[in-house]
Design an enzyme around this catalytic site. Structure first.
Site, PDB file in Angstrom:
ATOM      1  N   GLU A 107      93.402  -9.139  19.399  1.00 39.47           N
ATOM      2  CA  GLU A 107      92.677  -9.849  18.411  1.00 39.47           C
ATOM      3  C   GLU A 107      92.039  -8.234  18.536  1.00 39.47           C
ATOM      4  OE1 GLU A 107      88.945 -10.454  17.858  1.00 39.47           O
ATOM      5  OE2 GLU A 107      88.891 -10.640  19.601  1.00 39.47           O
TER       6      GLU A 107
ATOM      7  N   LYS B 165      92.194  -4.506  32.483  1.00 44.39           N
ATOM      8  CA  LYS B 165      91.896  -3.038  31.927  1.00 44.39           C
ATOM      9  C   LYS B 165      90.708  -3.296  31.545  1.00 44.39           C
ATOM     10  CE  LYS B 165      91.182   0.341  30.540  1.00 44.39           C
ATOM     11  NZ  LYS B 165      89.437   0.571  29.411  1.00 44.39           N
TER      12      LYS B 165
ATOM     13  N   CYS C 252      82.973  -9.031  17.408  1.00 41.89           N
ATOM     14  CA  CYS C 252      84.171  -8.570  16.502  1.00 41.89           C
ATOM     15  C   CYS C 252      84.257 -10.153  15.502  1.00 41.89           C
ATOM     16  CB  CYS C 252      85.265  -9.327  16.992  1.00 41.89           C
ATOM     17  SG  CYS C 252      86.114 -10.628  18.526  1.00 41.89           S
TER      18      CYS C 252
ATOM     19  N   GLU D 248      83.921  -2.668   9.311  1.00 43.31           N
ATOM     20  CA  GLU D 248      83.327  -3.125  10.662  1.00 43.31           C
ATOM     21  C   GLU D 248      81.814  -2.269  11.610  1.00 43.31           C
ATOM     22  OE1 GLU D 248      84.678  -6.128  14.147  1.00 43.31           O
ATOM     23  OE2 GLU D 248      85.010  -4.061  14.700  1.00 43.31           O
TER      24      GLU D 248
END
Length: 509
Positions: free
Chosen positions: A272, A196, A307, A405
């Protein structure tokens, strides 16, 4: 990594490739293309211009059920899951060759849809992606179980088997590369897979599925469903006949996949997720051109949409001004523009929403007293979602932009007064994905490497390692599962003990 030369097409050649692309517009289930059952659609657009590239299926429950059924049937048939390992190896090596053959076309497709600079797309898709399929293909017939020690009347074998039907739910920042990190070890293990992709970047994953059939991977082994995470992703996470989900994306969505697993069949979940990674410059490190280049890349590579971006840069207080001066000078050299132009270093952000999110963090940094020394400003290029780099100095650990973040081109310099303070601040977040340390002292390097609470520590250069090294995080950055390396195989395998009572067969000596 592959030692093949990086293709070097001109801007005009790339534009011709783009003009000739036939973009996929359907999902791929059981070896064939189809529309969604409910006819619902989503659009994927070019973030550099805002133009719609393709209209894709918004997959619902019946589409997910059909893909899972195809994957389950292919798995139980054994055509892939129980075939000779040499057959899987041959198919994966052929898939690597096909990706190299079509690499420029795939790179252009990804650059158009993601806004990534074409140089990055060419490197990832013509070199890294096929090299990963090749590496796991070569690994297929070199993965062994073992025999446990027993008395002569018994024989105990410990074998590894594919876990079954796997779903890979992908982010938008490295579309085909992240697909490959998950697909290569899952397929090498013998699993059947449902991919996906992120709704913003689905085209290269769909194209890869067609190449998989050409490579000889049986129908049903690789299926691709398109649609938003809130609907299609949720249906995948909740499906009772999926054995494992591997997810890369935000921490908030990672939590949802754990909830989906708990409310359905307790499928395994590999995560992750986000990061707030430090770039630590100890006081013995020279502020060389290489260090500054790595510092700027660590924060601004892929527009900061990474990330493991090292946005928090910890520098001795007495060196902050000199460091910031060099960072500003190097950042001003970044070329922002058309992603298909090989001269471009930074393209647009993925969406208007992401651009607004990053700007809100910039505003919060100013509000909380960080010193903005380089403004993102400047007119956006065309109608795209462009945003230039921002640099802050005088960050404090409690500031929002030092804790959360941002996922955009924002670099913050945080002055420190000692090594111990640097280590404390570096570890003082909810995340634990990556860190970079610059020092000329091996003892200091190992001191930090052992004490930094994160999955990857790079010393004297910003890197995430290569295909041979596992990648993943601590705490809110991930689970025990890892992408890359031998360790990635564990997500996609079951361990089985087979105990034979030889004495009952009359074979004991």
């Amino acid at each position: 990594m592959s030692d093949t030369a990086l293709p070097n097409p001109s801007h005009a050649e790339l534009l011709r490739v783009a003009a000739g692309l036939r973009l996929p517009d359907r999902v791929f289930i059981d070896g064939d293309w189809s529309a969604s059952d409910n006819g619902a659609l989503i659009e994927t657009s070019n973030p550099a211009t805002g133009a719609v590239l393709s209209t894709l299926a918004h997959c619902g429950q019946k589409d997910v059920d059909r893909a899972v059924a195809a994957a389950r049937w292919s798995f139980r048939s054994g055509a892939w899951s129980r075939c000779a390992p040499e057959k899987r190896k041959e198919a994966l090596l052929k898939l690597a060759a096909l990706i190299r053959r079509d690499g420029v076309r795939l790179a252009v497709m990804e650059s158009l849809e993601s806004g990534k600079p074409i140089r990055d797309c060419l490197r990832e898709i013509t070199q890294e992606v096929p090299a990963i399929f090749q590496w796991y293909g070569e690994l297929v017939d070199k993965s062994y179980g073992h025999v446990a020690p027993t008395g002569q009347e018994d024989c105990a074998m410990v074998v590894r088997e594919p876990i079954g039907v796997v779903a890979a739910v992908l982010p938008w920042n490295f579309p085909l590369l992240m697909a490959t990190w998950k697909l290569a070890p899952a397929l090498a293990s013998g699993c059947s897979v449902i991919v996906k992709p992120a709704e913003e970047t689905s085209l290269t994953a769909l194209s890869l599925a067609a190449l998989a059939i050409e490579a000889g991977i049986p129908a049903g082994v690789l299926n691709v469903l398109t649609g938003p995470g809130e609907t299609t992703g949720r249906l995948i996470g909740q499906h009772p006949d999926i054995d494992s989900v591997s997810f890369t994306g935000s921490t908030d969505v990672g939590r949802l996949f754990l909830q989906y697993a708990g409310s359905s069949n307790l499928k395994t979940v590999g995560l992750e997720m986000g990061g707030k990674s430090p770039f630590i410059v100890l006081d013995d490190a020279d502020l060389t051109e290489d260090l500054i280049d790595n510092a700027v890349m660590a924060a601004f590579w892929n527009g900061g949409q990474n990330c493991s971006a090292n946005m928090r840069q910890l520098v001795a207080r007495s060196r902050q001004d000199a460091y910031v001066e060099k960072i500003i000078a190097r950042t001003k050299q970044i070329v922002i523009g058309d992603p298909l132009n090989p001269a471009t270093d930074m393209g647009p952000l993925i969406s208007a929403g992401q651009r607004n999110r990053v700007l809100s963090y910039v505003a919060k940094g100013v509000e909380e007293g960080a010193r903005r020394v380089l403004d993102a400003g400047g007119a956006p290029v065309g109608r795209g979602h462009y945003l230039g780099p921002t640099v802050f100095a005088d960050l404090r650990p409690e500031m929002t932009i030092a804790r959360e973040e941002i996922f955009g081109p924002v670099l913050g310099v945080l002055p420190v007064d000692s090594m111990d303070q640097a280590l404390q601040i570096a570890n003082g977040t909810d995340y634990g994905l990556h860190a970079t340390v610059y020092t000329r002292d091996l003892d200091r390097a190992m001191y930090f490497a052992r004490r930094l609470e994160c999955g990857t520590v790079a010393v004297n250069g910003f890197t995430e390692g290569d295909i041979k090294t596992p990648f993943g995080g601590y705490r809110r950055s991930g689970s025990l599962a890892r992408d890359k390396g031998l360790e990635a195989m564990a997500q996609y395998q079951q361990i089985k003990t087979i105990w034979l009572r030889l004495s009952a067969m009359g074979l004991n000596a």
